[in-house]
Design a protein around this motif. Structure first.
Motif: not given
Length: 355
Positions: A22, A24, A27, A95-98, A118, A120-121, A124
């Protein structure tokens, strides 16, 4: 944090993943309580590691008692690889979107024997439903907005600038407990009201204008968000019509939104009324959004989002109408989704205010 970590580990087990990295900041705070600006979490099936540099070692030990705190005397990727090898980790969520491409490529190189997956979802999804601690903090942040609105409404008058109002709001919020503002405040008067994100300028407020004020505060890391639109002086028929339409749609959505419906269905609660009122083309954004440690979180109450609302989600309800050359109206509240209803957190008056 214990319950959050348990839910996270359950997700890892369901996905067949050995550990999660992790990166982000929001998070990291959510799963550990750490509020410093530089850290990484590595959470395995049995261990919690927090890696940070010398500046934050003591802070991390104070804030994260259920983590093994590791001094980042080497590159993060090197330390993480050592931990992964020691703990026999073969698959690692990230976290692929970060994470940016350069960092991803570095991990791919260093963690050559580990599969990166991945994740991230899943994070979320966990953060979408707030626990009672989060709900209590968000309520506190919402209450502060009500206090600030009651303060600022007394200062609004022709001749004051949009920027003066925004600065006074920010000063009041920070003086009364806010850590920061949630976003750049919108103060849009007159024709600028047609700009949904019309941040405050040096424009002066004039008699006969509508003024939209969208502002928020951060309290204990959590964001709040509220919008009100007021009228200066005499109101005309068009302004009254649009205001009443937006208010009706907003109140209807608040009265009917509940768990079990999709985000698309929630959006339609307000959008259908605005469409029927003849202003559908001027309502160009979604009904609202989730919020928490970030001002914009999932779920998104949007026309093409089929996410199912759940009890414990905190969202904004903020329909608006924005007509170029004439102005605009937005009314926004924060609400907690419940089984058969919604609990509104922001209590400020929404009936038409003419100053």
């Amino acid at each position: 944090m214990f319950e959050r970590l348990n839910k996270l580990r359950s997700q890892l087990i369901q996905k067949g993943i050995d550990a999660i990295l992790i990166s982000k900041p929001q998070n990291i705070r959510y799963f550990s309580g750490f509020t410093g600006s530089s850290a990484q979490l590595l959470i395995t099936g049995d261990y919690n590691y927090l890696i940070t540099d010398f500046r934050y070692l003591e802070q991390a030990k104070e804030q994260c008692s259920n983590y093994t705190v590791i001094d980042a005397g080497k590159k993060y990727s090197t330390i993480i690889n050592e931990l992964i090898v020691n703990d026999h980790i073969r698959s690692l969520g990230f976290e692929e979107d970060y994470i940016v491409v350069k960092t991803y490529e570095e991990y791919m190189h260093v963690l050559s024997s580990t599969v990166l997956i991945p994740f991230s979802q899943e994070i979320k999804s966990l953060r979408m439903v707030k626990d009672q601690t989060e709900i209590n903090i968000i309520k506190k942040a919402a209450s502060l907005l009500d206090e600030a609105y009651n303060h600022i409404i007394q200062l609004i008058k022709p001749g004051i600038t949009e920027k003066d109002l925004a600065l006074e709001l920010e000063f009041y919020l920070k003086k009364n407990g806010a850590e920061d503002k949630s976003f750049e405040f919108v103060v849009a008067s007159g024709l600028r009201g047609a700009m949904p994100h019309g941040v405050a300028t040096t424009k002066k407020l004039n008699y006969g204008e509508m003024v939209t004020i969208d502002f928020g505060a951060v309290v204990d890391g959590y964001c709040s968000d509220m919008t009100r639109t007021i009228i200066l002086g005499k109101i005309n028929d068009w302004q009254r019509k649009v205001y009443n339409l937006v208010l009706e749609s907003q109140e209807y959505a608040l009265q009917n939104i509940c768990s079990g419906m999709t985000c698309q269905q929630a959006d339609s609660l307000a959008r259908d009324l605005i469409n029927n009122g003849g202003f559908g083309e001027y309502f160009g954004h979604s009904l609202g959004h989730g919020l928490g440690l970030e001002i914009h979180e999932d779920p998104k109450l949007a026309q093409r989002d089929d996410t199912i609302l759940k009890t414990g989600m905190v969202v904004t309800i903020e329909p608006g109408v924005y007509v170029p050359g004439l102005g605009g109206v937005r009314i926004e509240d924060m609400a907690l989704i419940n089984k058969d209803s919604a609990e509104v957190f922001t209590k400020s008056n929404k009936q038409l205010v003419i100053i």
